[in-house]
Design an enzyme around this catalytic site. Structure first.
Site, PDB file in Angstrom:
ATOM      1  N   SER A   1       8.745   1.894  -4.169  1.00 18.26           N
ATOM      2  CA  SER A   1       7.461   1.360  -3.708  1.00 18.26           C
ATOM      3  C   SER A   1       6.967   2.078  -2.463  1.00 18.26           C
ATOM      4  O   SER A   1       7.772   2.519  -1.629  1.00 18.26           O
ATOM      5  CB  SER A   1       7.643  -0.129  -3.381  1.00 18.26           C
ATOM      6  OG  SER A   1       6.502  -0.626  -2.738  1.00 18.26           O
TER       7      SER A   1
ATOM      8  N   TYR B   1      11.157  -6.801   1.185  1.00 13.30           N
ATOM      9  CA  TYR B   1      10.946  -6.184  -0.130  1.00 13.30           C
ATOM     10  C   TYR B   1      11.038  -4.666  -0.024  1.00 13.30           C
ATOM     11  O   TYR B   1      11.780  -4.017  -0.763  1.00 13.30           O
ATOM     12  CB  TYR B   1       9.574  -6.614  -0.681  1.00 13.30           C
ATOM     13  CG  TYR B   1       9.102  -5.778  -1.839  1.00 13.30           C
ATOM     14  CD1 TYR B   1       9.733  -5.852  -3.078  1.00 13.30           C
ATOM     15  CD2 TYR B   1       8.011  -4.902  -1.692  1.00 13.30           C
ATOM     16  CE1 TYR B   1       9.294  -5.063  -4.128  1.00 13.30           C
ATOM     17  CE2 TYR B   1       7.579  -4.121  -2.743  1.00 13.30           C
ATOM     18  CZ  TYR B   1       8.228  -4.207  -3.955  1.00 13.30           C
ATOM     19  OH  TYR B   1       7.809  -3.416  -4.995  1.00 13.30           O
TER      20      TYR B   1
ATOM     21  N   LYS C   1      13.889  -1.791  -1.554  1.00 12.29           N
ATOM     22  CA  LYS C   1      13.549  -0.603  -2.357  1.00 12.29           C
ATOM     23  C   LYS C   1      14.090   0.661  -1.678  1.00 12.29           C
ATOM     24  O   LYS C   1      14.586   1.572  -2.346  1.00 12.29           O
ATOM     25  CB  LYS C   1      12.025  -0.508  -2.547  1.00 12.29           C
ATOM     26  CG  LYS C   1      11.443  -1.613  -3.415  1.00 12.29           C
ATOM     27  CD  LYS C   1      11.850  -1.445  -4.873  1.00 12.29           C
ATOM     28  CE  LYS C   1      11.291  -2.523  -5.772  1.00 12.29           C
ATOM     29  NZ  LYS C   1      11.681  -2.374  -7.186  1.00 12.29           N
TER      30      LYS C   1
ATOM     31  N   ASN D   1      -0.749   0.938  -5.474  1.00 12.70           N
ATOM     32  CA  ASN D   1      -1.226  -0.342  -6.024  1.00 12.70           C
ATOM     33  C   ASN D   1      -1.484  -0.208  -7.519  1.00 12.70           C
ATOM     34  O   ASN D   1      -2.446   0.454  -7.921  1.00 12.70           O
ATOM     35  CB  ASN D   1      -2.492  -0.780  -5.293  1.00 12.70           C
ATOM     36  CG  ASN D   1      -2.183  -1.219  -3.876  1.00 12.70           C
ATOM     37  OD1 ASN D   1      -1.707  -0.439  -3.068  1.00 12.70           O
ATOM     38  ND2 ASN D   1      -2.414  -2.481  -3.582  1.00 12.70           N
TER      39      ASN D   1
HETATM   40  N1  UFG Z   1      -6.570  -8.815  -0.741  1.00 16.25           N
HETATM   41  C1  UFG Z   1      -7.619  -9.678  -0.414  1.00 16.25           C
HETATM   42  N2  UFG Z   1      -7.684 -10.864  -1.083  1.00 16.25           N
HETATM   43  C2  UFG Z   1      -6.775 -11.232  -2.040  1.00 16.25           C
HETATM   44  C3  UFG Z   1      -5.713 -10.336  -2.363  1.00 16.25           C
HETATM   45  C4  UFG Z   1      -5.654  -9.136  -1.684  1.00 16.25           C
HETATM   46  O1  UFG Z   1      -8.451  -9.385   0.451  1.00 16.25           O
HETATM   47  O2  UFG Z   1      -6.875 -12.339  -2.591  1.00 16.25           O
HETATM   48  C5  UFG Z   1      -6.500  -7.520  -0.049  1.00 16.25           C
HETATM   49  C6  UFG Z   1      -5.213  -7.345   0.715  1.00 16.25           C
HETATM   50  O3  UFG Z   1      -5.305  -7.872   2.023  1.00 16.25           O
HETATM   51  C7  UFG Z   1      -5.054  -5.828   0.691  1.00 16.25           C
HETATM   52  C8  UFG Z   1      -5.659  -5.425  -0.655  1.00 16.25           C
HETATM   53  O4  UFG Z   1      -6.501  -6.509  -1.038  1.00 16.25           O
HETATM   54  O5  UFG Z   1      -5.791  -5.264   1.691  1.00 16.25           O
HETATM   55  C9  UFG Z   1      -4.620  -5.196  -1.745  1.00 16.25           C
HETATM   56  O6  UFG Z   1      -3.743  -6.310  -1.780  1.00 16.25           O
HETATM   57  P1  UFG Z   1      -2.666  -6.533  -2.942  1.00 16.25           P
HETATM   58  O7  UFG Z   1      -1.974  -7.825  -2.631  1.00 16.25           O
HETATM   59  O8  UFG Z   1      -3.317  -6.391  -4.270  1.00 16.25           O
HETATM   60  O9  UFG Z   1      -1.684  -5.292  -2.778  1.00 16.25           O
HETATM   61  P2  UFG Z   1      -0.836  -4.802  -1.510  1.00 16.25           P
HETATM   62  O10 UFG Z   1      -1.495  -3.534  -1.046  1.00 16.25           O
HETATM   63  O11 UFG Z   1      -0.643  -5.859  -0.513  1.00 16.25           O
HETATM   64  O12 UFG Z   1       0.606  -4.557  -2.162  1.00 16.25           O
HETATM   65  C10 UFG Z   1       0.890  -3.513  -3.046  1.00 16.25           C
HETATM   66  C11 UFG Z   1       1.955  -3.942  -4.034  1.00 16.25           C
HETATM   67  C12 UFG Z   1       3.237  -4.267  -3.307  1.00 16.25           C
HETATM   68  C13 UFG Z   1       3.659  -3.091  -2.475  1.00 16.25           C
HETATM   69  C14 UFG Z   1       2.539  -2.617  -1.594  1.00 16.25           C
HETATM   70  C15 UFG Z   1       2.929  -1.315  -0.981  1.00 16.25           C
HETATM   71  O13 UFG Z   1       1.499  -5.050  -4.748  1.00 16.25           O
HETATM   72  O14 UFG Z   1       4.254  -4.567  -4.229  1.00 16.25           O
HETATM   73  O15 UFG Z   1       1.345  -2.400  -2.329  1.00 16.25           O
HETATM   74  O16 UFG Z   1       2.350  -1.185   0.229  1.00 16.25           O
HETATM   75  F1  UFG Z   1       4.704  -3.445  -1.689  1.00 16.25           F
END
Ligand code: UFG
Length: 317
Positions: A115, A139, A143, A168
């Protein structure tokens, strides 16, 4: 080639099963279905509903296998902060058992789901594989620990290993059993949450004051079909004892508001949103440098954010 796919009933694992099956691989799935869904398993496919933490299950799953594609594991950043021991146990201890069992029966090839969370807060964008690794949550730490285990196994036990560091992952795959798509509970990922947004329950935009052009976080989205294509290429290139790491993203970044705009276009209405406080642990910008995967695996992602949104929209109907 006969391949064991661990975690083959989850969102990404089930997509891998479908694509690799269509390419002619003989597949065994090992999954405890703790977060996956047994209804994704194609009829007639070898499926062991068991745990990586049970050496007997793992040994049974490895029968006749030449290589392993290892997706199984816990994958929620927020949950890992609350339950670090659980994450260490399932992800790290489970992989230790898998690698020991592989060694015992002479399986020498593995492709592993790592990841971007291994890097933590980036010091440079785009992120190269040579960047410092400093995970900011348990997490990501699990990894990274597994990536280190694979390096040691390749040096000591002659394993041919590739770690693929996902950014992502989004999108969905249509197959003869319907759509393989994200079915997480709870759902924390942006695109599924955007598509479920309603006037009563608007999408929360986590932070509008980030140092980015529109104030919302920027992420690098890669279509799950392109992602699995990279796994196949990595699997086919495994040969000598060696551990290699590749980033998998698109190399482009999209802000939360840009994703909302793409979804609004696909849906034909303005997705309701609610400006909300920042989510703890979110870095402002994560974009992959994918040149190593492009050159080393001959891999080029071909599906953009519109396709990821459109496929997810279709899969939710
Ligand atoms: N976001 C919102 N509203 C939501 C969900 C997400 O504004 O309801 C924003 C988050 O704050 C972030 C972006 O959308 O800025 C993406 O969020 P995600 O939760 O979809 O994904 P992440 O970037 O947090 O996480 C992903 C993977 C993880 C991994 C990470 C690596 O899902 O497993 O990238 O940095 F660890």
């Amino acid at each position: 080639m006969k391949v064991l796919i661990t975690g083959g009933t989850g969102y990404i694992g089930a997509t891998a099963v479908e694509i690799m099956r269509s390419l002619g691989y003989e597949i065994t799935i090992l999954d405890d279905c703790s977060t996956g869904h047994a209804d994704t398993v194609p009829t007639g496919l070898s499926f062991i509903q068991g745990s990586l933490l049970n050496p007997t299950d793992v040994a049974q799953a490895l029968a006749g296998v030449e290589a392993v594609v290892h997706f199984a594991g816990k994958s929620l950043v927020g949950e890992s902060v609350e339950k670090p021991d659980l994450y260490h146990h399932v992800n790290v201890d489970g992989t230790r058992i898998l690698l020991d069992q592989m060694h015992q029966v002479g399986v020498k090839k593995i492709v592993f789901s790592s990841s971007a969370a291994t890097y933590g807060e980036p010091t440079q964008i785009p992120i190269k594989e040579s960047a410092a690794t400093a995970p900011t949550n348990p997490y990501g730490a699990t990894k990274l620990a597994i990536d280190h285990m694979l390096s040691a196994e390749s040096a000591v036990r002659g394993l041919a290993a590739t770690s693929l560091r996902y950014f992502n992952v989004a999108g969905a795959l249509h197959c003869d059993r319907g759509w393989l798509t994200e079915r997480h509970n709870p759902e924390t990922h942006l695109i599924p949450n955007v598509l479920r947004s309603s006037a009563e329950n608007p999408l929360k935009i986590f932070g509008g004051d980030w140092p980015t052009p529109d104030g919302t976080c920027i992420r690098d989205y890669v279509h799950v079909i392109d992602l699995i294509d990279a796994h196949v290429k990595a699997l086919e290139s495994l040969a000598s004892p060696h551990h290699e790491i590749y980033n998998l993203g698109s190399g482009d970044g999209y802000s939360v508001r840009q994703v909302v705009a793409a979804a609004s276009t696909a849906l034909g209405y303005a997705v309701p949103t609610l400006d909300s406080p920042r989510r703890a642990g979110d870095p402002a910008v994560l974009i992959a440098d994918i040149s190593k995967a492009r050159d080393g695996l001959n891999w080029i992602p071909t599906r953009g954010i519109e396709a990821m949104v459109a496929d997810t929209v279709a899969s939710f109907k």
